[in-house]
Design an enzyme around this catalytic site. Structure first.
Site, PDB file in Angstrom:
ATOM      1  N   LYS A  76     -37.803 -12.180 -33.100  1.00  0.00           N
ATOM      2  CA  LYS A  76     -37.057 -13.439 -32.907  1.00  0.00           C
ATOM      3  C   LYS A  76     -37.312 -14.358 -34.105  1.00  0.00           C
ATOM      4  O   LYS A  76     -38.434 -14.399 -34.631  1.00  0.00           O
ATOM      5  CB  LYS A  76     -37.527 -14.098 -31.601  1.00  0.00           C
ATOM      6  CG  LYS A  76     -36.722 -15.315 -31.166  1.00  0.00           C
ATOM      7  CD  LYS A  76     -37.181 -15.790 -29.788  1.00  0.00           C
ATOM      8  CE  LYS A  76     -36.467 -17.035 -29.312  1.00  0.00           C
ATOM      9  NZ  LYS A  76     -36.915 -17.479 -27.986  1.00  0.00           N
ATOM     10  N   SER A 151     -33.315 -18.324 -24.540  1.00  0.00           N
ATOM     11  CA  SER A 151     -32.962 -18.455 -25.934  1.00  0.00           C
ATOM     12  C   SER A 151     -33.132 -17.176 -26.752  1.00  0.00           C
ATOM     13  O   SER A 151     -32.601 -17.094 -27.857  1.00  0.00           O
ATOM     14  CB  SER A 151     -33.788 -19.566 -26.583  1.00  0.00           C
ATOM     15  OG  SER A 151     -35.164 -19.209 -26.625  1.00  0.00           O
ATOM     16  N   SER A 175     -37.100 -17.891 -21.634  1.00  0.00           N
ATOM     17  CA  SER A 175     -36.338 -17.367 -22.771  1.00  0.00           C
ATOM     18  C   SER A 175     -36.502 -15.887 -23.069  1.00  0.00           C
ATOM     19  O   SER A 175     -35.748 -15.354 -23.870  1.00  0.00           O
ATOM     20  CB  SER A 175     -36.668 -18.153 -24.032  1.00  0.00           C
ATOM     21  OG  SER A 175     -35.864 -19.285 -24.059  1.00  0.00           O
TER      22      SER A 175
HETATM   23  N1  GLN Z   1     -33.764 -22.642 -21.220  1.00  0.00           N
HETATM   24  C1  GLN Z   1     -35.043 -23.262 -21.329  1.00  0.00           C
HETATM   25  C2  GLN Z   1     -34.944 -24.418 -22.303  1.00  0.00           C
HETATM   26  O1  GLN Z   1     -33.930 -24.604 -22.858  1.00  0.00           O
HETATM   27  C3  GLN Z   1     -36.086 -22.292 -21.750  1.00  0.00           C
HETATM   28  C4  GLN Z   1     -36.085 -21.991 -23.198  1.00  0.00           C
HETATM   29  C5  GLN Z   1     -37.253 -21.154 -23.629  1.00  0.00           C
HETATM   30  O2  GLN Z   1     -37.925 -20.503 -22.810  1.00  0.00           O
HETATM   31  N2  GLN Z   1     -37.531 -21.218 -24.917  1.00  0.00           N
HETATM   32  O3  GLN Z   1     -35.859 -25.123 -22.516  1.00  0.00           O
END
Ligand code: GLN
Length: 487
Positions: A76, A151, A175
């Site tokens: 990532k 994400s 994410s």
């Molecule tokens: N969707 C969640 C957020 O936007 C989790 C994102 C993540 O785990 N990085 O914060």
């Protein structure tokens, strides 16, 4: 059989036996990545580097110790890679090429991993659809009009589409698990502290954790065996308390108590998702596990508490991106304050700015007690609710998300709706627990559904073994977008 259909462990074994060369494996993944024009899963493909590394690794195959030796994977883009652009999918990091590797990248390299490149994601890991990337949205390989979740959407899409046998992502509030669910792959967020965060570009440091997205629970265990352990460069990392996770996968779940939190199966949950997750409980029951219903009466507080804490930490973590220390700087400005203002105004996308504003607000002196302090108190209540649940069961089983992959563009117009879709995953980060997402079915539209297993702190072994047991009796994790979708 096509190489890309093998699991990482199967490929590693074939490489070790000499049946497949590392170069052939890399080439197969790069050929699959040629389809990336459609998916946009990668921000940077380091094909030449990967082929060079393949040659170097081939020489050492005979002495290889790790079962993942020679297996191509991807990273990532919020995890630092020496000399390779690490953008966090943000304009503000521009062409930033870190001078060092993240701890996980070093560990994987020592185990003989071959990186294919850096994966697309929501900007600074903020989002649930991978649409907030400066490099454009990632598409779901099961349906190109849909998002892959987020994400770590690039990671999940790449693994589902055969562009690498596994990926490492980060999970602050879901994410890893949620995109894994949307793309039909297995993904795990370990107990907080299991994996070093050194070299992970911070979003919300008290919640962030690195983990694998891969083809099945056995691959997950093998990858965690490489990633886990104390790192002097991350004071929150802990020494492995699990022993060797891969060796612990017996598939025996007799007498294991699986808790179904009634509050996770109420209104707002898609009918197909509910049915598939409940069917997963039956599969485990069929292997001798006991299923118990229990209350989990904190669900309505988890999203507000998470978004206050995550935004607060993000506003502080992201203050370092100012056009001076790293990355991109606004071209025209008048004086220092204007340099900061223009760089941050133009360099961050709107979701990131929304979080910085919210986080700065909840930390401001007039509102700190009302919001941030309150959210920390709620976090303690949530942790307590998990402690109580684990007095009655060994693992919890819940949905990963209320519905399957959303249509592209749908959630960008309604951020609050997107935040609410994180309801099943964020509490796991607030409590620092391990959580795993495994494919457990398909909805009426042919889209993958994920079930989440949650364990107590350091319950990785039990969690992975339960997922492994489930995958002995099901083949959802073996279906790919190219063939063998819903039966
Ligand atoms: N969707 C969640 C957020 O936007 C989790 C994102 C993540 O785990 N990085 O914060």
């Amino acid at each position: 059989m096509e190489l890309t259909r093998l699991t990482a462990l199967e490929l590693g074994a074939a490489i070790k036996r000499g049946g497949v060369s590392v170069r052939e494996a890399v080439q197969a993944a790069l050929d699959a990545a040629a389809r990336d024009k459609e998916l946009n899963a990668f921000i940077t493909v380091t094909g030449e580097r990967a082929l060079e590394r393949a040659e170097a690794l081939q020489a050492g195959v005979k002495d290889a110790k790790s079962p993942l030796y020679g297996v191509p994977m991807a990273i990532k883009d919020n995890i630092c890679t020496k000399g390779v652009k690490t953008s966090c999918a943000s304009k503000i990091l521009g062409e930033f090429a870190p001078p060092y590797d993240a701890a996980v990248v070093e560990r994987l390299a020592d185990a003989g991993a071959v990186s294919l490149g850096k994966l697309n994601m929501d900007e600074f890991a903020m989002g649930s659809t991978s649409e907030t990337s400066f490099y454009g949205p990632v598409k779901n390989p099961w349906d190109l009009e849909r998002a892959p979740g987020g994400s770590s959407g690039g990671a999940a899409a790449a693994v589902a589409a055969g562009m690498g046998w596994y990926a490492v992502g980060s999970d602050t509030g879901g994410s890893i698990r949620q995109p894994a669910s949307c793309c039909g792959v297995t993904g795990m967020k370990p107990t907080y502290g299991t994996v070093s965060r050194y070299g992970l570009i911070a979003y919300a440091s008290s919640l962030d954790q690195i983990g694998p997205l891969c083809k099945d629970a056995a691959d997950c265990a093998a990858i965690l065996d490489v990633l886990q352990g104390k790192d002097a460069k991350d004071g929150t990392s802990l020494d492995g308390r699990y022993g060797h996770l891969l060796d612990g996968l017996t598939g025996d779940v007799k007498g294991l108590k699986i808790g179904l939190p009634a509050d996770c199966f109420g209104d707002g949950l898609d009918g197909d998702v509910r049915a598939s997750v409940l069917a997963a409980a039956e599969v485990l029951k069929g292997r001798g596990a006991e299923v118990v219903e229990l209350p989990f009466p904190v669900m309505e507080y988890v999203v507000p508490a998470y978004y206050i804490i995550a935004a607060a930490e993000a506003s502080s973590n992201l203050s370092r991106f100012d056009g001076v220390k790293y990355g991109w700087r606004a071209e025209e400005y008048e004086g220092l304050a204007d340099l900061y203002r223009r760089t941050r105004t133009q360099g961050f996308g709107s979701e990131v700015k929304r979080r910085i504003l919210l986080g700065t607000f909840v930390l401001s002196s007039g509102y700190y007690d009302a919001y941030y302090k309150k959210a920390l108190q709620v976090k303690a209540v949530i942790t307590d609710a998990f402690d109580r649940a684990f007095e009655r069961c060994d693992l919890l089983l819940t949905p990963v998300a209320p519905s399957t992959a959303p249509k592209l563009g749908e959630s960008l117009s309604d951020p609050l709706q997107m935040y609410l879709s994180d309801v099943y995953t964020v509490s796991v980060n607030l409590a620092g627990l391990p959580g795993l997402s495994m494919p457990c079915g398909f909805d009426g539209k042919g889209l993958p559904i994920g079930a989440q297993l949650i364990g107590p702190h350091f319950g990785e072994g039990v969690l992975l073994n339960a997922a492994h047991a489930f995958q002995q009796d099901t083949d959802y994790h073996k279906r790919t977008p190219e063939g063998g979708g819903p039966a």
